[in-house]
Design a protein around this motif. Structure first.
Motif, PDB file in Angstrom:
ATOM      1  N   SER A  12       0.703  -1.201   0.051  1.00 26.33           N
ATOM      2  CA  SER A  12      -0.252   0.114  -0.096  1.00 26.33           C
ATOM      3  C   SER A  12       0.938   1.166  -0.078  1.00 26.33           C
ATOM      4  O   SER A  12       0.528   2.059  -0.527  1.00 26.33           O
ATOM      5  N   PHE A  13       2.042   0.992   0.716  1.00 24.56           N
ATOM      6  CA  PHE A  13       2.980   2.386   0.705  1.00 24.56           C
ATOM      7  C   PHE A  13       3.472   2.503  -0.651  1.00 24.56           C
ATOM      8  O   PHE A  13       3.920   3.688  -1.071  1.00 24.56           O
ATOM      9  N   MET A  14       3.762   1.535  -1.333  1.00 24.19           N
ATOM     10  CA  MET A  14       4.424   1.578  -2.635  1.00 24.19           C
ATOM     11  C   MET A  14       3.332   2.327  -3.729  1.00 24.19           C
ATOM     12  O   MET A  14       3.566   3.214  -4.278  1.00 24.19           O
ATOM     13  N   PHE A  15       2.052   1.773  -3.432  1.00 26.26           N
ATOM     14  CA  PHE A  15       0.965   2.273  -4.466  1.00 26.26           C
ATOM     15  C   PHE A  15       0.828   3.571  -4.222  1.00 26.26           C
ATOM     16  O   PHE A  15       0.671   4.442  -5.006  1.00 26.26           O
ATOM     17  N   MET A  16       0.801   4.214  -2.930  1.00 22.88           N
ATOM     18  CA  MET A  16       0.864   5.578  -2.336  1.00 22.88           C
ATOM     19  C   MET A  16       1.875   6.322  -3.288  1.00 22.88           C
ATOM     20  O   MET A  16       1.647   7.400  -3.646  1.00 22.88           O
ATOM     21  N   ARG A  17       3.182   5.890  -3.044  1.00 20.93           N
ATOM     22  CA  ARG A  17       4.185   6.538  -3.445  1.00 20.93           C
ATOM     23  C   ARG A  17       3.952   6.812  -5.052  1.00 20.93           C
ATOM     24  O   ARG A  17       4.451   7.833  -5.838  1.00 20.93           O
ATOM     25  N   ALA A  75       1.166   6.663  -6.989  1.00 27.66           N
ATOM     26  CA  ALA A  75      -0.244   7.411  -7.260  1.00 27.66           C
ATOM     27  C   ALA A  75      -0.258   8.756  -6.741  1.00 27.66           C
ATOM     28  O   ALA A  75      -0.793   9.312  -7.421  1.00 27.66           O
ATOM     29  N   ALA A  76       0.339   9.110  -5.691  1.00 27.58           N
ATOM     30  CA  ALA A  76      -0.073  10.462  -4.862  1.00 27.58           C
ATOM     31  C   ALA A  76       0.556  11.627  -5.736  1.00 27.58           C
ATOM     32  O   ALA A  76      -0.058  12.568  -5.888  1.00 27.58           O
ATOM     33  N   LYS A  77       1.757  11.265  -6.419  1.00 32.11           N
ATOM     34  CA  LYS A  77       2.386  12.694  -7.201  1.00 32.11           C
ATOM     35  C   LYS A  77       1.368  12.837  -8.409  1.00 32.11           C
ATOM     36  O   LYS A  77       1.379  14.128  -8.868  1.00 32.11           O
ATOM     37  N   ASP A  78       0.591  11.983  -8.793  1.00 31.24           N
ATOM     38  CA  ASP A  78      -0.358  12.288 -10.154  1.00 31.24           C
ATOM     39  C   ASP A  78      -1.775  12.600  -9.579  1.00 31.24           C
ATOM     40  O   ASP A  78      -2.175  13.539 -10.164  1.00 31.24           O
ATOM     41  N   PHE A  79      -2.041  11.954  -8.401  1.00 30.71           N
ATOM     42  CA  PHE A  79      -3.476  12.358  -8.209  1.00 30.71           C
ATOM     43  C   PHE A  79      -3.726  13.459  -7.321  1.00 30.71           C
ATOM     44  O   PHE A  79      -4.580  14.283  -7.169  1.00 30.71           O
ATOM     45  N   GLY A  80      -2.424  13.514  -6.412  1.00 29.57           N
ATOM     46  CA  GLY A  80      -2.690  14.396  -5.132  1.00 29.57           C
ATOM     47  C   GLY A  80      -3.343  13.722  -4.056  1.00 29.57           C
ATOM     48  O   GLY A  80      -3.904  12.480  -4.271  1.00 29.57           O
ATOM     49  N   ALA A  81      -3.200  14.201  -2.754  1.00 30.69           N
ATOM     50  CA  ALA A  81      -3.547  13.315  -1.616  1.00 30.69           C
ATOM     51  C   ALA A  81      -4.909  13.106  -1.428  1.00 30.69           C
ATOM     52  O   ALA A  81      -5.362  11.764  -1.450  1.00 30.69           O
ATOM     53  N   MET A  82      -5.913  14.103  -1.512  1.00 28.84           N
ATOM     54  CA  MET A  82      -7.272  13.905  -1.455  1.00 28.84           C
ATOM     55  C   MET A  82      -7.973  13.129  -2.391  1.00 28.84           C
ATOM     56  O   MET A  82      -8.788  12.241  -2.054  1.00 28.84           O
ATOM     57  N   ALA A 115      -0.807   9.622   2.370  1.00 33.26           N
ATOM     58  CA  ALA A 115      -0.837  10.073   1.222  1.00 33.26           C
ATOM     59  C   ALA A 115      -0.081  11.368   0.956  1.00 33.26           C
ATOM     60  O   ALA A 115       0.902  11.528  -0.132  1.00 33.26           O
ATOM     61  N   TRP A 116      -0.072  12.340   1.749  1.00 30.75           N
ATOM     62  CA  TRP A 116       0.699  13.241   1.657  1.00 30.75           C
ATOM     63  C   TRP A 116       2.278  13.267   1.860  1.00 30.75           C
ATOM     64  O   TRP A 116       2.912  13.549   1.210  1.00 30.75           O
ATOM     65  N   ALA A 117       2.422  12.370   2.856  1.00 33.11           N
ATOM     66  CA  ALA A 117       3.853  11.900   3.038  1.00 33.11           C
ATOM     67  C   ALA A 117       4.380  11.059   1.998  1.00 33.11           C
ATOM     68  O   ALA A 117       5.532  11.381   1.655  1.00 33.11           O
ATOM     69  N   ALA A 118       3.530  10.383   1.304  1.00 24.24           N
ATOM     70  CA  ALA A 118       4.113   9.620   0.197  1.00 24.24           C
ATOM     71  C   ALA A 118       4.663  10.415  -0.966  1.00 24.24           C
ATOM     72  O   ALA A 118       5.379   9.920  -1.751  1.00 24.24           O
ATOM     73  N   GLN A 119       4.145  11.746  -0.906  1.00 21.52           N
ATOM     74  CA  GLN A 119       4.774  12.609  -2.038  1.00 21.52           C
ATOM     75  C   GLN A 119       5.962  13.210  -1.720  1.00 21.52           C
ATOM     76  O   GLN A 119       6.580  13.908  -2.566  1.00 21.52           O
ATOM     77  N   ARG A 120       6.477  13.066  -0.502  1.00 14.74           N
ATOM     78  CA  ARG A 120       7.481  13.675   0.042  1.00 14.74           C
ATOM     79  C   ARG A 120       8.708  12.602   0.488  1.00 14.74           C
ATOM     80  O   ARG A 120       9.713  13.268   0.915  1.00 14.74           O
ATOM     81  N   ALA A 121       8.560  11.383   0.780  1.00 19.28           N
ATOM     82  CA  ALA A 121       9.347  10.234   1.168  1.00 19.28           C
ATOM     83  C   ALA A 121       9.232   9.091   0.805  1.00 19.28           C
ATOM     84  O   ALA A 121       8.113   8.823   0.093  1.00 19.28           O
ATOM     85  N   TRP A 134       9.154  16.415   7.689  1.00 18.73           N
ATOM     86  CA  TRP A 134       7.773  16.702   7.736  1.00 18.73           C
ATOM     87  C   TRP A 134       6.750  15.417   7.315  1.00 18.73           C
ATOM     88  O   TRP A 134       5.644  15.152   7.815  1.00 18.73           O
ATOM     89  N   ALA A 135       7.188  14.671   6.415  1.00 16.82           N
ATOM     90  CA  ALA A 135       6.667  13.098   5.975  1.00 16.82           C
ATOM     91  C   ALA A 135       6.717  12.631   7.398  1.00 16.82           C
ATOM     92  O   ALA A 135       5.583  11.992   7.506  1.00 16.82           O
ATOM     93  N   VAL A 136       7.765  12.496   8.055  1.00 23.92           N
ATOM     94  CA  VAL A 136       7.868  11.531   9.334  1.00 23.92           C
ATOM     95  C   VAL A 136       6.538  12.184  10.165  1.00 23.92           C
ATOM     96  O   VAL A 136       5.963  11.423  10.783  1.00 23.92           O
ATOM     97  N   GLY A 137       6.708  13.369  10.335  1.00 20.92           N
ATOM     98  CA  GLY A 137       5.514  14.271  11.251  1.00 20.92           C
ATOM     99  C   GLY A 137       4.245  13.357  10.854  1.00 20.92           C
ATOM    100  O   GLY A 137       3.219  13.311  11.513  1.00 20.92           O
ATOM    101  N   ALA A 138       4.016  13.619   9.585  1.00 23.47           N
ATOM    102  CA  ALA A 138       2.761  13.346   9.023  1.00 23.47           C
ATOM    103  C   ALA A 138       2.324  12.166   9.209  1.00 23.47           C
ATOM    104  O   ALA A 138       1.407  11.567   9.721  1.00 23.47           O
TER     105      ALA A 138
END
Length: 298
Positions: free
Chosen positions: A34-39, A41-48, A97-103, A161-165
């Motif tokens: 799931s973390f790979m999938f978020m990594r 897709a998140a950059k193209d879809f955005g978090a929400m 999802a937000w963190a997946a865009q950054r880490a 920030w990604a770790v914080g999220a």
């Protein structure tokens, strides 16, 4: 029931003896993915928008559980389900999802494993449960691991920030787990999961519509979003609740130890993401602290 009043059960048949470890391994691999999938897709879809896809597809997979138990879900219960859904699904999914865009994917998975410790901490702070010296030490070790992880960098960029999220998401899981345990006891767990996902999807929908990307989304990201919703949310929840019914929540939660390992492996194999020294140290500390907190007193 006391074990002294029951005859010792016979050795389980082979079909049962291998079923539980197999399902735990499969579930760990799915949740790690799931973390790979978020990594991806998140950059193209955005978090929400990505979270909305995940919630809606997961709810569809689990809908038969809710339909079967619909008589147990009166209208007055749904505001409570919506609140728990926001705490236990909508907001944590958005944070991850937000963190997946950054880490890297492994960072979110390592943070996710803190949920077990946060569940114990919330139960101590708000519900008066004893935490004990062992769990107190485990919590401290886990938090030190988070600090180590947050201090790391990937490709020269800070991931603090990604770790914080991710850590905030794990804390919300700790709150949500306690709320489910105390407010929704007696309801079929699969139906509860479906209901909270439905509520979460409704809550996230306006934000997803407002931030839906105007650019075209690659097929790779569509497939990743589909895998995240159908496989990593709907199917994974069904397997998890099946395990809970067979072996109990405590033993089923041991899948927590597998997820970071599989997440890092998937990301290394398929995304070429390296395992950094801070990730290795932090992962060892956090997983060790989780194992320590779960150990039964002698």
């Amino acid at each position: 029931m006391s074990s002294t009043t029951l005859a010792r059960p016979a050795t389980p048949p082979l079909a049962v003896s291998w079923q539980t470890p197999l399902e735990l391994g499969v579930l760990g691999a799915i949740w790690g993915a799931s973390f790979m999938f978020m990594r991806i897709a998140a950059k193209d879809f955005g978090a929400m928008p990505l979270v909305e896809m995940r919630l809606a597809l997961g709810a569809l997979v689990l809908m038969p559980f809710l339909w079967k138990a619909r008589a147990s879900f009166p209208l007055k219960l749904w505001p409570k389900l919506a609140l728990i859904g926001a705490i236990n699904s909508a907001v944590p999914f958005a944070l991850f999802a937000w963190a997946a865009q950054r880490a890297p994917a492994g960072v979110g998975a390592i943070c996710n494993s803190m949920a077990v410790l946060f569940t114990a901490l919330v139960a101590f702070l708000f519900y008066g449960e004893r935490i004990g010296a062992r769990r107190a030490v485990a919590l401290l070790a886990g938090f030190v691991g988070v600090v180590v992880l947050a201090s790391g960098k990937t490709a020269g960029a800070s991931i603090g920030w990604a770790v914080g999220a991710g850590t905030s998401a794990a804390f919300l899981y700790g709150i949500g787990g306690n709320l489910v345990k105390r407010k929704l006891t007696g309801l079929p767990p699969g139906a509860v999961a479906a209901a909270t996902l439905v509520c979460s999807a409704v809550l996230i929908l306006p934000f997803a519509i407002a931030s839906w990307p105007e650019h075209s989304i690659p097929m790779r990201s569509w497939l990743s979003a589909g895998g995240l919703g159908v496989l990593c949310t709907g199917v994974a929840y069904a397997i998890f609740y099946r395990l809970i019914m067979r072996i109990g929540a405590a033993r089923a939660s041991t899948v927590t130890y597998i997820v970071p390992l599989t997440a890092v492996t998937w990301a290394w194999l398929l995304l070429d993401e390296p395992l950094t020294v801070p990730m290795l140290i932090a992962g060892t500390m956090i997983l060790g602290s989780v194992a320590l907190s779960q150990k039964q007193p002698a």
